[in-house]
Scaffold this active site. Structure first.
Site, PDB file in Angstrom:
ATOM      1  N   CYS A 143      -5.411   0.475   2.295  1.00  0.00           N
ATOM      2  CA  CYS A 143      -5.320   0.304   0.831  1.00  0.00           C
ATOM      3  C   CYS A 143      -4.595  -0.995   0.465  1.00  0.00           C
ATOM      4  O   CYS A 143      -5.185  -1.920  -0.066  1.00  0.00           O
ATOM      5  CB  CYS A 143      -4.546   1.463   0.219  1.00  0.00           C
TER       6      CYS A 143
HETATM    7  N1  SAJ Z   1       5.390  -1.055   3.388  1.00  0.00           N
HETATM    8  C1  SAJ Z   1       6.410  -1.988   3.421  1.00  0.00           C
HETATM    9  N2  SAJ Z   1       7.421  -1.876   2.516  1.00  0.00           N
HETATM   10  C2  SAJ Z   1       7.417  -0.881   1.565  1.00  0.00           C
HETATM   11  C3  SAJ Z   1       6.350   0.043   1.551  1.00  0.00           C
HETATM   12  C4  SAJ Z   1       5.347  -0.052   2.476  1.00  0.00           C
HETATM   13  O1  SAJ Z   1       6.436  -2.897   4.249  1.00  0.00           O
HETATM   14  O2  SAJ Z   1       8.358  -0.819   0.773  1.00  0.00           O
HETATM   15  C5  SAJ Z   1       4.284  -1.197   4.356  1.00  0.00           C
HETATM   16  C6  SAJ Z   1       4.118   0.035   5.230  1.00  0.00           C
HETATM   17  O3  SAJ Z   1       4.882  -0.081   6.400  1.00  0.00           O
HETATM   18  C7  SAJ Z   1       2.630  -0.002   5.531  1.00  0.00           C
HETATM   19  C8  SAJ Z   1       2.025  -0.638   4.286  1.00  0.00           C
HETATM   20  O4  SAJ Z   1       3.090  -1.315   3.617  1.00  0.00           O
HETATM   21  O5  SAJ Z   1       2.356  -0.820   6.643  1.00  0.00           O
HETATM   22  C9  SAJ Z   1       1.388   0.371   3.331  1.00  0.00           C
HETATM   23  O6  SAJ Z   1       2.369   1.335   3.114  1.00  0.00           O
HETATM   24  P1  SAJ Z   1       2.139   2.473   1.986  1.00  0.00           P
HETATM   25  O7  SAJ Z   1       3.342   3.355   1.967  1.00  0.00           O
HETATM   26  O8  SAJ Z   1       1.720   1.849   0.731  1.00  0.00           O
HETATM   27  O9  SAJ Z   1       1.003   3.338   2.655  1.00  0.00           O
HETATM   28  P2  SAJ Z   1      -0.502   3.571   2.284  1.00  0.00           P
HETATM   29  O10 SAJ Z   1      -1.350   2.449   2.690  1.00  0.00           O
HETATM   30  O11 SAJ Z   1      -0.828   4.917   2.823  1.00  0.00           O
HETATM   31  O12 SAJ Z   1      -0.500   3.591   0.702  1.00  0.00           O
HETATM   32  C10 SAJ Z   1      -0.755   4.777   0.043  1.00  0.00           C
HETATM   33  C11 SAJ Z   1      -1.456   4.319  -1.189  1.00  0.00           C
HETATM   34  N3  SAJ Z   1      -2.113   5.454  -1.755  1.00  0.00           N
HETATM   35  C12 SAJ Z   1      -3.383   5.291  -2.177  1.00  0.00           C
HETATM   36  O13 SAJ Z   1      -3.960   4.227  -2.146  1.00  0.00           O
HETATM   37  C13 SAJ Z   1      -4.049   6.481  -2.674  1.00  0.00           C
HETATM   38  C14 SAJ Z   1      -0.495   3.717  -2.182  1.00  0.00           C
HETATM   39  O14 SAJ Z   1      -1.122   3.620  -3.469  1.00  0.00           O
HETATM   40  C15 SAJ Z   1       0.748   4.528  -2.339  1.00  0.00           C
HETATM   41  O15 SAJ Z   1       1.641   3.845  -3.224  1.00  0.00           O
HETATM   42  C16 SAJ Z   1       1.407   4.700  -0.999  1.00  0.00           C
HETATM   43  O16 SAJ Z   1       0.475   5.439  -0.182  1.00  0.00           O
HETATM   44  C17 SAJ Z   1       2.703   5.468  -1.116  1.00  0.00           C
HETATM   45  O17 SAJ Z   1       3.346   5.344  -2.177  1.00  0.00           O
HETATM   46  O18 SAJ Z   1       3.076   6.107  -0.130  1.00  0.00           O
END
Ligand code: SAJ
Length: 427
Positions: free
Chosen positions: A263
């Site tokens: 995403c």
């Molecule tokens: N990450 C960082 N720093 C942060 C948060 C995440 O480096 O503060 C990195 C994570 O390690 C990962 C990537 O970003 O590699 C994505 O992390 P994520 O928590 O956003 O995980 P996703 O890809 O599963 O994102 C999902 C998304 N949900 C949908 O698209 C339906 C996103 O919109 C959500 O915000 C996110 O989950 C969430 O909040 O957990």
């Protein structure tokens, strides 16, 4: 009495599989469709092709209530067809709508009057009207009169126990008011969360892109701050904790070795590329992508800097990487920063050992103990709970000299007290 429908789910991945289970659970008659025969066979046996505990449990219960097939012609018997196929980007970051187009082509061949087609896959504003609709209307049927087209962006967050398909609020956009009402009524049967209708399908397409681009730019912000604080010798985690105690106007994000997943690192490109077509250059979003894409090499450079201080080179060094998955406690390695870190280390001729307890088939050692035994330096790339809670004495026992904490999840001071060189990203 909530209405029950015949529903086809096209694409049984992280989005489609939970959706199929949920629809069956609330009483809809569901057909799950996927072109991967292996996946179909697993699901028929009640085995989830994705390691999601809640889905695995549901599948065992519901496997006799859902029909799964690789024959997309099955959509002809459905009232509602929900498309949950991948929308990745190409090497050059341009959107790859291949799966959306092929699904729309197949649906178009079987399109029947009064069917409602809902796209859940993430698409850029304009995709439904400019790409999907013309394909569906090849059937000779006309939207609004003969069939309905809507968009409801997926919001599945793998591993999230708090927000699930049962309670997630949803946003809907459609080409017609009738289509909007039908779509909202459907989503109200599967979620207890608020379901809101927007004035256009484009607004719904833009909503998901905005949600995830918001996250990408905020992560890029803290990643740039981390690079600056590394120079200044400031611990960014402490500063984020400080800023988080402000009760309004601040939303913590955390620096790390990179941004993975299907995403966050993908969705911004959908908007960047679409905007280019209509004459707008998203400089800021593009810069944020550049910053986040720079974090893997930045993390390797952190190790090289520490090696230089002890007169060592990265070439021929024994480096252990903890974590392949793009985020903690799941088995998904799509766009994982670790893949880039491994590529960089191999280009620098380092000996790389990798272990991820969730992705053993891609690990090249059997367990963490094995990795520590065969490594002199460690990069932690995924903050799996198992790694976060590791017994750091094992680092000492295995004579680990340097640990780069790519997710700032270890106890810096305890590791330093053991005489091990610790460096985090921004701390
Ligand atoms: N990450 C960082 N720093 C942060 C948060 C995440 O480096 O503060 C990195 C994570 O390690 C990962 C990537 O970003 O590699 C994505 O992390 P994520 O928590 O956003 O995980 P996703 O890809 O599963 O994102 C999902 C998304 N949900 C949908 O698209 C339906 C996103 O919109 C959500 O915000 C996110 O989950 C969430 O909040 O957990």
């Amino acid at each position: 009495m909530a209405f029950m429908s015949n529903i086809s789910i096209v694409g049984l991945g992280y989005v489609g599989l939970p959706l199929m289970c949920r629809c069956a659970e609330v009483g809809h008659i569901v057909v799950g469709i996927d072109n991967d025969k292996r996946k179909i066979e697993l699901i028929k046996k009640g085995i989830s092709p994705i390691k999601a505990k809640d889905v695995e449990k549901k599948l065992r219960l519901l496997k006799d209530k859902v029909k799964v097939t690789d024959d997309i012609k099955e959509t002809k018997n459905s009232d509602i067809i929900i498309v949950c196929v991948p929308t990745p980007v190409n090497e050059d970051h341009t959107p790859n709508l291949g799966y959306i187009k092929s699904s729309a082509e197949a649906i178009s061949h079987e399109l029947k009057k009064n069917q409602l087609i809902i796209i859940e896959s993430t698409i850029y504003p304009g995709t439904s009207e400019e790409v999907v609709l013309p394909i569906l209307e090849k059937s000779g049927l006309k939207t609004g009169k003969d069939f309905y087209l809507a968009h409801c962006p997926e919001r599945i967050d793998p591993g999230n126990k708090r927000w699930t398909i049962e309670n997630l609020p949803r946003v809907v956009g459609a080409l017609s008011q009738d289509g909007l009402k039908k779509t909202i009524d459907f989503y109200k049967t599967i979620t207890t969360g608020e379901v809101i209708g927007l004035s256009s399908i484009k607004a719904a397409e833009a909503t998901k892109i905005m949600e995830n681009t918001f996250r990408d730019v905020n992560i890029a912000f803290v990643n740039e701050m981390a690079k600056s604080f590394d120079k200044a010798g400031i611990d960014i985690i402490e500063v984020i904790r400080g800023a988080s105690n402000k009760p309004f106007g601040f939303l913590p994000h955390y620096p790390g070795c990179g941004v993975g997943g299907h995403c966050i690192p993908v969705d911004p490109y959908y908007l960047i590329e679409k905007a280019k077509q209509i004459g707008f250059d998203h400089n800021f979003l593009s810069l944020a992508r550049e910053i986040n894409n720079s974090m893997p090499i930045y993390t390797v450079n952190l190790l090289e800097n520490e090696l230089k201080k002890i007169n060592k080179n990265i070439e021929n060094s024994n480096i252990g990487i903890l974590g392949l998955a793009y985020k903690k406690d799941i088995d998904d390695l799509r766009e994982s920063p670790t893949l880039r870190i491994i590529e960089i280390l191999k280009n620098k001729k380092a000996n790389v050992k990798v272990f991820d307890p969730y992705i053993k088939e891609k690990s090249n050692v059997n367990n963490m103990g094995d990795l520590l035994k065969k490594s002199d330096y460690i990069i932690l790339a995924t903050d799996h709970t198992k790694f976060k809670n590791m017994d750091i004495n094992k680092l000492k026992e295995n004579n680990i000299k340097i640990i780069i904490d790519g997710r700032n999840c270890l106890d810096k001071n305890k590791i330093k007290d053991l005489g091990i060189i610790y460096k985090g990203v921004g701390r």
